[in-house]
Design a protein around this motif. Structure first.
Motif, PDB file in Angstrom:
ATOM      1  N   TYR A  89      39.670 -22.417  31.323  1.00 54.31           N
ATOM      2  CA  TYR A  89      40.211 -22.908  30.236  1.00 54.31           C
ATOM      3  C   TYR A  89      39.243 -22.576  29.168  1.00 54.31           C
ATOM      4  N   ILE A  90      37.776 -23.048  29.165  1.00 53.18           N
ATOM      5  CA  ILE A  90      37.041 -22.738  28.317  1.00 53.18           C
ATOM      6  C   ILE A  90      36.821 -21.416  28.035  1.00 53.18           C
ATOM      7  N   GLY A  91      36.649 -20.705  28.929  1.00 58.03           N
ATOM      8  CA  GLY A  91      36.760 -19.169  29.121  1.00 58.03           C
ATOM      9  C   GLY A  91      37.869 -18.439  28.328  1.00 58.03           C
ATOM     10  N   ASP A  92      38.947 -18.980  28.573  1.00 55.34           N
ATOM     11  CA  ASP A  92      39.900 -18.397  27.789  1.00 55.34           C
ATOM     12  C   ASP A  92      39.981 -18.847  26.235  1.00 55.34           C
ATOM     13  N   LEU A  93      39.854 -20.079  26.078  1.00 53.14           N
ATOM     14  CA  LEU A  93      39.311 -20.575  24.576  1.00 53.14           C
ATOM     15  C   LEU A  93      38.251 -19.395  24.112  1.00 53.14           C
ATOM     16  N   GLN A  94      37.282 -19.158  24.717  1.00 51.60           N
ATOM     17  CA  GLN A  94      36.053 -18.501  24.128  1.00 51.60           C
ATOM     18  C   GLN A  94      36.756 -17.124  23.925  1.00 51.60           C
ATOM     19  N   ARG A  95      37.419 -16.440  24.810  1.00 52.40           N
ATOM     20  CA  ARG A  95      38.110 -15.227  24.384  1.00 52.40           C
ATOM     21  C   ARG A  95      38.865 -15.240  23.367  1.00 52.40           C
ATOM     22  N   HIS A  96      39.852 -16.356  23.253  1.00 49.50           N
ATOM     23  CA  HIS A  96      40.595 -16.512  22.178  1.00 49.50           C
ATOM     24  C   HIS A  96      39.889 -16.333  21.112  1.00 49.50           C
ATOM     25  N   LEU A  97      38.861 -17.388  20.833  1.00 44.60           N
ATOM     26  CA  LEU A  97      38.122 -17.132  19.691  1.00 44.60           C
ATOM     27  C   LEU A  97      37.346 -16.011  19.266  1.00 44.60           C
ATOM     28  N   ALA A  98      37.043 -15.228  20.408  1.00 37.93           N
ATOM     29  CA  ALA A  98      36.423 -14.131  20.055  1.00 37.93           C
ATOM     30  C   ALA A  98      37.384 -12.960  19.292  1.00 37.93           C
ATOM     31  N   VAL A  99      38.365 -12.872  19.863  1.00 30.82           N
ATOM     32  CA  VAL A  99      39.431 -12.193  19.216  1.00 30.82           C
ATOM     33  C   VAL A  99      39.924 -12.688  17.789  1.00 30.82           C
ATOM     34  N   LEU A 100      40.009 -14.072  17.543  1.00 33.50           N
ATOM     35  CA  LEU A 100      40.149 -14.697  16.322  1.00 33.50           C
ATOM     36  C   LEU A 100      38.913 -14.333  15.391  1.00 33.50           C
ATOM     37  N   GLY A 101      37.856 -14.371  15.975  1.00 32.63           N
ATOM     38  CA  GLY A 101      36.543 -14.132  15.113  1.00 32.63           C
ATOM     39  C   GLY A 101      36.882 -12.636  14.573  1.00 32.63           C
ATOM     40  N   THR A 102      37.351 -11.732  15.660  1.00 34.20           N
ATOM     41  CA  THR A 102      37.380 -10.211  15.226  1.00 34.20           C
ATOM     42  C   THR A 102      38.307 -10.087  14.134  1.00 34.20           C
ATOM     43  N   ARG A 103      39.420 -11.044  14.378  1.00 34.11           N
ATOM     44  CA  ARG A 103      40.393 -10.719  13.180  1.00 34.11           C
ATOM     45  C   ARG A 103      39.897 -11.252  11.785  1.00 34.11           C
ATOM     46  N   VAL A 104      39.260 -12.392  11.787  1.00 35.21           N
ATOM     47  CA  VAL A 104      38.483 -12.890  10.736  1.00 35.21           C
ATOM     48  C   VAL A 104      37.752 -11.816  10.080  1.00 35.21           C
ATOM     49  N   ALA A 105      36.915 -11.135  10.908  1.00 33.59           N
ATOM     50  CA  ALA A 105      35.875 -10.231  10.513  1.00 33.59           C
ATOM     51  C   ALA A 105      36.642  -9.252   9.568  1.00 33.59           C
ATOM     52  N   ASP A 106      37.815  -8.613  10.503  1.00 31.45           N
ATOM     53  CA  ASP A 106      38.196  -7.675   9.684  1.00 31.45           C
ATOM     54  C   ASP A 106      39.115  -7.925   8.376  1.00 31.45           C
TER      55      ASP A 106
END
Length: 360
Positions: free
Chosen positions: A314-331
């Motif tokens: 679950y934490i791994g999924d959250l980390q991957r989701h956060l990574a996607v959100l981080g990419t979007r935020v950066a964009d």
């Protein structure tokens, strides 16, 4: 002349070694010996290094003390044993043994060819005890069935008699030291060329305790119990060599009395074994209970591990989701920054257009 004390386990080798040590035979200091135990409170008088070498030698030959190895004549000349041979030759100097010196270990009966190769002038003291007395003692100490004990007795003494010529050995009988201790120790010391004073002799004889021997068994007990003919012949031959009358039972036991005495001894030994068996059963139940508890704990741990694995996923999924959100935020931040630059440029241009008429 080095002296090796051989025989069978529970056949009186410790008593003989103790008496010889008191008469000047150097067996090494007590701290180098195996410690006393409940079945041998006076001590074994066995040097750790010699016993260790015997055990390693037996292992190389494919056996242990209770399962003697099958060997062929000349086995001691195998080059694979040269390292052990050199070690055997170095032991006296390594541990500071001085003449006259020796060592005691019933395993010597099975390994004598190598020791005789190490010291050709070696003299062997062969300690004999009645086969049934030996077997009873092995039953009580090691839980070995009577027939196994008798078989081991035969193998040990057959081997040592075969490997050591008569002129290089002295056979003594355990029972003789209870009937005529001074005469027997004098005979043994004479064969070994050891001279002692009367005080030393008396001290050595003082090692013999009547409590160590409860009765005297002879050939009758063996015949009544149907012992193997080879065993009876071997015991008779050894008794003759030791100058011990093997035909006399304690209290002039008849065949029937000998059988009754043997049965009584066996019953006592079996009673001991039964009590030990009950203790072992109790210990087994305790072990099983602990194993069941351990299984429960392992199941609990397995459940916790599964939960942890689930949480980690679950934490791994959250980390991957956060990574996607981080990419979007950066964009988005990049796009916002670009818009801010365009807005600033637009404001600057508009200001210029407003100000420009007034400058004219």
């Amino acid at each position: 002349m080095p002296v090796a004390i051989a025989g069978m386990h529970r056949a009186g080798t410790s008593l003989i070694a103790q008496m010889l040590a008191m008469c000047g035979l150097d067996l090494g200091p007590a701290e180098q010996h195996l410690p006393p135990q409940a079945d041998n409170p006076e001590g074994f008088f066995e040097h750790r290094a010699f016993v260790d070498l015997n055990e390693r030698l037996l292992a190389k030959l494919g056996g242990i003390w209770r399962e003697p190895p099958q060997t062929s004549p000349g086995w001691e000349n195998d080059p694979a044993l040269d390292e052990l041979l050199a070690e055997a030759q170095s032991l006296p100097a390594q541990y500071g043994l001085s003449e006259p010196w020796g060592w005691k270990d019933p395993r010597n009966s099975l390994t004598m060819p190598l020791w005789r190769r190490a010291w050709p002038d070696l003299h062997v003291v062969v300690c004999v005890r009645h086969p049934l007395e030996t077997a009873y003692s092995l039953l009580e100490r090691d839980h070995l069935p009577i027939d196994v004990g008798l078989s081991l007795w035969t193998k040990y003494f057959r081997q040592v008699v075969s490997d050591v010529p008569a002129e290089c050995r002295t056979v003594v009988h355990y029972g003789a030291f209870f009937e005529r201790p001074e005469d027997e120790i004098r005979r043994l010391l004479g064969r070994l060329g050891l001279e002692v004073g009367q005080e030393q002799l008396a001290a050595a004889c003082g090692c013999v305790s009547k409590k160590m021997r409860h009765s005297r068994l002879g050939d009758a007990a063996l015949r009544v119990l149907g012992a193997d003919a080879e065993l009876i012949d071997l015991y008779t031959t050894l008794c003759v060599e030791a100058g011990f009358d093997s035909t006399i039972d304690s209290e002039s036991l008849s065949g029937e009395a000998a059988l009754q005495d043997a049965i009584a001894r066996l019953q006592r030994s079996l009673d001991v074994c039964v009590r030990k068996s009950w203790r072992l059963l109790d210990q087994e139940r305790e072990v099983l209970a602990r194993e069941a508890k351990l299984d429960q704990m392992e199941a609990m741990i397995a459940g916790q591990r599964a939960y942890i694995d689930e949480r980690e996923q679950y934490i791994g999924d959250l980390q991957r989701h956060l990574a996607v959100l981080g990419t979007r935020v950066a964009d988005l931040e990049e796009r916002l920054s670009a818009r801010r630059h365009r807005y600033a440029d637009a404001v600057a241009n508009a200001a210029q257009r407003v100000i420009k008429p007034f400058r004219r």
